[in-house]
Design an enzyme around this catalytic site. Structure first.
Site, mmCIF file in Angstrom:
data_model
loop_
_atom_site.group_PDB
_atom_site.id
_atom_site.type_symbol
_atom_site.label_atom_id
_atom_site.label_comp_id
_atom_site.label_asym_id
_atom_site.label_seq_id
_atom_site.Cartn_x
_atom_site.Cartn_y
_atom_site.Cartn_z
ATOM 1 N N SER A 198 43.255 43.929 34.354
ATOM 2 C CA SER A 198 41.809 43.752 34.280
ATOM 3 C C SER A 198 41.183 44.564 33.147
ATOM 4 O O SER A 198 41.533 44.399 31.987
ATOM 5 C CB SER A 198 41.188 44.115 35.633
ATOM 6 O OG SER A 198 39.828 43.796 35.674
ATOM 7 N N ASP B 208 35.531 41.128 30.660
ATOM 8 C CA ASP B 208 36.534 42.187 30.632
ATOM 9 C C ASP B 208 37.871 41.575 30.227
ATOM 10 O O ASP B 208 37.944 40.410 29.838
ATOM 11 C CB ASP B 208 36.621 42.893 31.981
ATOM 12 C CG ASP B 208 37.053 41.962 33.101
ATOM 13 O OD1 ASP B 208 36.834 40.751 32.977
ATOM 14 O OD2 ASP B 208 37.618 42.450 34.108
ATOM 15 N N ASP C 231 40.573 40.417 31.635
ATOM 16 C CA ASP C 231 41.097 39.179 32.218
ATOM 17 C C ASP C 231 39.993 38.182 32.522
ATOM 18 O O ASP C 231 40.239 37.154 33.154
ATOM 19 C CB ASP C 231 41.914 39.477 33.469
ATOM 20 C CG ASP C 231 41.086 40.023 34.615
ATOM 21 O OD1 ASP C 231 40.012 40.607 34.347
ATOM 22 O OD2 ASP C 231 41.504 39.885 35.776
ATOM 23 N N ASP D 147 37.323 37.999 34.462
ATOM 24 C CA ASP D 147 36.736 37.680 35.757
ATOM 25 C C ASP D 147 35.409 38.399 35.970
ATOM 26 O O ASP D 147 34.793 38.277 37.025
ATOM 27 C CB ASP D 147 37.707 37.973 36.904
ATOM 28 C CG ASP D 147 38.072 39.445 37.037
ATOM 29 O OD1 ASP D 147 37.680 40.240 36.166
ATOM 30 O OD2 ASP D 147 38.765 39.796 38.017
#
Length: 467
Positions: free
Chosen positions: A100, A242, A244, A246
């Site tokens: 993440s 961010d 990834d 999400d």
């Protein structure tokens, strides 16, 4: 033994605490659990742009195939895309290799079930138990011949996901100048492409990943360069994801931040006006700003509160049938569209509101009053100490006293108070402890399991590190 899975999968420093050997055995265990009712369970595997991503994805796939599973390697793609595509292509499971918003040296392995939802604790526990047995004694059988699984690539799924996101709204972004910060991560290419397809003039920053620059002073956790670029080019708005993708945060044309609470409120107004806000309720967390709760109450809506972590928000939404929920950090879940938080979907829903409002982003931001919040870090010397603090009678008593005090404070005075657990007077710096699913869950961007006994408990406006 402490639990392997944290609140958002298994994470650690790649090739250190998160080793290729661990990934291999985790893959074998997952194939066994998901393949109990079929010979060749199917897995969709994606990753973000970290240098270690290919190493971990490939060896995870090798473990899955060695236990009979068939793997489809998607390459670099946002986390929510894996959740969406796992469901639409009827896979048995999806896997995302990502840590993440954490620094590039970290990585993680996160599983989704066949419906695109994060795994419940019970399934994670089964995978962990199976993995430990396999690692110690190779108790699970090793198929041979045609029973061995396969590994293949499936490289056009990024566009399928982008098509779905674009079709989630009929907005025309023509005439809107948008700065997009891709965090040198999964949305570095897809983010600007989606905005351009809908007519926006796009200025892309931090969209050239090299394996080590993901989240490096960019993205939703570092908005400084986004603010500067919005002001420099006179853009109407800035969007930040961010690593990834999400999460979604925004910056208005004046360079002012718009967090997840503000974006959710604007979306709640729109959904309520359209009769699509189920039960007129929005799910937030204990870290949501008090302005969030007040604004929803004034709209005739209710709020439901969960522990920090988008998995808890999602659990509440699924259990009680709500359509909108999320976190201040930018994880926003539109459950009618997606089984997890999605930074691209949230961005388009917000830009749809901005485009149709005829207002500037700063005017929309000003319509959502934010009350001051304070982030206070608390250092502990070990995970055991952290657990003891979070389970202590004194903490529970302090929380109960704070709740009693809050109920006794008139609404007009609540700006100086808070709905969160505090032990100090209203005008003093406050310290709060975020609920945690287990003592090994990660905090402040550093996995407690892998940080040499150093943990951090986050107070107001903060939250546990997660995807």
């Amino acid at each position: 033994m402490a639990r392997l899975f944290g609140t958002d999968g298994v994470r650690g420093i790649a090739n250190d605490s998160l080793t290729p050997e661990l990934a291999y055995h985790l893959g074998r265990a997952a194939a066994y659990i998901f393949g109990q009712n079929k010979e060749h369970p199917t897995f969709l595997i994606g990753r973000d742009t970290r240098r270690s991503g290919t190493m971990l994805a490939d060896i995870l796939a090798a473990g899955i195939a060695s236990a009979g599973g068939d793997c489809y390697m998607v390459g670099v793609i946002p986390t929510p895309a894996i959740a969406y595509l796992t469901r639409t292509h009827h896979m048995d499971a999806g896997v995302m290799i990502s840590a993440s918003h954490n620094p590039f040296e970290y990585n993680g392995i996160k599983f989704f079930d066949g419906f695109g939802y994060k795994l419940p604790d019970e399934t994670e526990d089964k995978i962990e138990e199976c993995m430990l047995k396999d690692e110690r004694a190779a108790l699970q059988s090793r198929p041979t011949g045609a029973a061995i699984g396969t590994i293949s690539t499936w490289t056009d799924l990024q566009q399928e996901y982008a098509d779905f996101i674009c079709k989630s709204t009929d907005v025309d972004l023509s005439g809107l100048k948008v700065v997009h910060d891709g965090a040198n991560g999964s949305a570095s290419v897809l983010g600007p492409e989606i905005l351009k397809r809908l007519g926006a003039e796009v200025i892309a920053i931090h969209h050239e990943p090299n394996g080590i620059n993901i989240n490096d002073n960019c993205g939703s956790t570092h908005l400084e360069s986004l603010k500067e670029t919005v002001l420099k080019y006179g853009a109407d708005v800035g969007i930040a994801n961010d690593g990834d993708a999400d999460r979604c945060l925004a910056v208005d044309e004046k360079g002012q931040e718009m967090d997840g609470d503000q974006i959710m409120l604007l979306c709640a107004m729109k959904l309520k006006a359209e009769g699509r806000l189920k039960q007129n309720t929005v799910v937030g967390t204990v870290m949501s700003n008090i302005g969030f709760h007040k604004a929803l109450k004034e709209m005739g809506c209710q709020t439901e509160i969960t522990a920090v972590g988008d998995r808890y928000v999602l659990e509440k939404m699924r259990k009680d049938g709500y359509s909108l929920g999320g976190e201040q950090s930018g994880h926003i879940i539109f459950l009618d569209y997606m089984p997890t938080g999605d930074g691209q979907l949230a961005a388009l829903q917000f830009l749809d509101i901005l485009s149709h409002s005829g207002k500037k982003a700063s005017e929309l931001s000003a319509s959502v009053r934010q009350y001051p919040q304070l982030l206070q870090n608390v250092r502990v010397t070990s995970n055991e100490q952290k657990t003891a603090i979070m389970q202590s009678d004194s903490l529970r008593e302090a929380i109960q006293k704070a709740r009693i005090r809050e109920r006794s404070v008139p609404d007009s005075a609540n700006a100086a108070s808070s709905r969160y657990p505090v032990t100090q007077p209203p005008d003093a710096p406050r310290r709060a402890v975020s609920p945690s699913r287990n003592p090994r869950s990660r905090v402040q961007g550093v996995p407690a399991r892998f940080n040499g006994g150093y943990g951090v408990l986050r107070g107001f406006k903060g939250e546990k590190s997660k995807s």
